[in-house]
Design an enzyme around this catalytic site. Structure first.
Site, mmCIF file in Angstrom:
data_model
loop_
_atom_site.group_PDB
_atom_site.id
_atom_site.type_symbol
_atom_site.label_atom_id
_atom_site.label_comp_id
_atom_site.label_asym_id
_atom_site.label_seq_id
_atom_site.Cartn_x
_atom_site.Cartn_y
_atom_site.Cartn_z
ATOM 1 C CB CYS A 1 0.866 6.850 11.305
ATOM 2 S SG CYS A 1 2.337 6.153 12.076
ATOM 3 C CD GLU B 1 -3.201 -0.865 2.017
ATOM 4 O OE1 GLU B 1 -4.303 -1.353 1.691
ATOM 5 O OE2 GLU B 1 -3.016 -0.249 3.078
#
Length: 464
Positions: A448, A113
């Site tokens: 994150c 990703e």
């Protein structure tokens, strides 16, 4: 959430990527390797320069697009099994804040990703780089910090102003996570210094992966649940950037980014090696990718690499003549807490890592970034902040606080807004430049610690 799925058929997909399964990828090769390819075909060396320009300046996707090479040469390259070899974006999810998360397929079918963040996430602020100066300059005064960053950051200018006035300003409390996804203005996406969902934003950050999965096993990170599959090649690492820039139609070296308008995109692209994987456990490919990205026109001063604390990698990195900026994922004030959430600590403790970081030759304005993921009740209390201040005393350090981003199957909780504000203020008052990074793409699992090859179909998420 908007979803844009591009599912191409197998053979057509590989043809578009310019590399058949088992073929040889040209993208990622350095000058000497490209020279060896053309000389192996009995051609003069200048053809290697033409080939490199097509791959890295024009970012071609197929051999047919390299019009500076004769047709016969392109056909010969294909006959020898060569192709461009860019990885391919096969699925896209778009956040309310403008962030886009891409599922990127590699030639062998593995996926990673990659994340596109228009306007960035504020992570560069305070590190002394050109990107930091831009971000700090656009934030402006304290009122703009509150409006544009949702009360989640203090720039160096704000810190200096506080000291001059003799004030100890308590920053506004961060917006609860429940409110972030549904309100893009409160999320920091105003037209004042950020521009994320507005046309004409001034810069963008791309978060790229270095491995398929990760072996470090940080307990708060979704990627850890994948385990380790394999390392990426230099071409696969840098190729994520090329694929995203092509999708966004960004031309390095031009003006302002176009978002549905007619203005040319900017050269101000920042890169963070903070996606899936630990870059320093794939060190050689990571550094080769840095040089490929420089050939694409992105300077190392606009790149930041994050490590969980791989001691040999940090020491080797300190001796590189050309290197990105360094960010160390600290995430705890002592070995006991860090060992519980980051098992790698049992191999290399905090003291050893800080000694290694001190060997890094820093520029006059350069700071090392220490990332600190705040986990509710685990590492977010005032006593933890005091320990962090003691650890970093005397270092050219800045701290990026990251409010933990939740994910399925991970049994931590977010810190309270009050705990974040107090922790932030304690570090500031202790003399450490501190910034709370604004989360990007939480609603699409792009923030994150949330990357786990999470696909979306009809608004529902599923994981491979």
């Amino acid at each position: 959430m908007n979803t844009d799925t591009n599912n191409l058929e197998g053979a057509a997909v590989q043809a578009q990527a310019g590399l058949q399964r088992g073929g040889k990828a040209l993208f990622g090769m350095g000058p000497e390797e490209l020279r060896a390819v053309v000389e192996g075909l009995g051609l003069k060396k200048y053809r290697a320069v033409q080939l490199g320009d097509a791959l890295y300046k024009r970012r071609v996707e197929r051999l047919e697009e390299i019009t500076t090479l004769p047709v016969a040469l392109r056909e010969e390259l294909a006959a020898q099994g060569y192709g461009v070899g860019l990885p391919e974006i096969v699925q896209t999810a778009k956040s309310v804040d403008g962030t886009e998360r891409y599922l990127v397929r590699l030639a062998d079918g593995e996926t990673v990703e990659t994340v596109w963040m228009p306007g960035g996430d504020g992570g560069e602020r305070g590190d002394g780089s050109e990107a930091a100066v831009e971000e700090e300059g656009e934030v402006g005064d304290a009122e703009d910090v509150v409006e544009a960053l949702n009360g989640e950051a203090d720039s160096f200018a704000a810190l200096r102003n506080d000291k001059q006035r003799g004030e100890k300003r308590i920053p506004p409390l961060p917006t609860p996570a429940s409110k972030l996804a549904g309100d893009p203005v409160r999320y920091g996406m105003t037209n004042k210094g950020d521009g994320g969902i507005q046309d004409g934003y001034k810069r963008a950050t791309i978060c790229i992966s270095s491995q398929v999965g990760c072996a470090v096993n940080c307990q708060f990170c979704l990627t850890a649940k994948l385990g380790m599959r394999r390392n990426l090649t230099a071409g696969e690492i840098a190729g994520q950037v090329a694929a995203v820039l092509n999708r966004q139609r960004v031309r390095i070296g031009s003006g302002r980014i176009r978002n549905g308008g007619g203005v040319e995109p900017p050269s101000r692209i920042n890169l963070v090696f903070m996606g899936m994987g630990e870059p320093f456990l794939n060190y050689d490919a990571f550094m080769r990718a840095v040089h490929v990205l420089r050939a694409m026109g992105i300077p190392e001063s606009r790149m930041t690499v994050s490590t969980s604390g791989i001691l040999p990698g940090i020491l080797q990195f300190a001796n590189e003549p050309v290197r990105p900026k360094l960010a160390l994922s600290l995430n705890a004030p002592n070995d006991t807490v860090r060992g519980q959430i980051m098992p790698i600590t049992r191999k290399w403790n905090i003291s050893t890592l800080l000694d290694a970081v001190r060997t890094l030759p820093l520029g006059k304005r350069e700071y090392v970034t220490f990332e600190y993921v705040l986990l509710g009740g685990v590492n977010d209390q005032p006593e933890h902040a005091r320990e962090v201040l003691a650890l970093l005393k005397g270092m050219k350090a800045k701290v990026n606080l990251i409010v933990w981003n939740p994910g399925p199957g991970i049994e931590y909780r977010q810190p309270t807004p009050e705990a974040v504000a107090v922790f932030h203020r304690m570090l500031i008052d202790g003399g450490i430049p501190t910034f709370t990074r604004r989360p990007r793409g939480r609603d699409i699992y792009a923030a994150c610690g949330q990357l786990k090859r999470t696909l979306s179909e009809g608004g529902a998420k599923r994981s491979e």
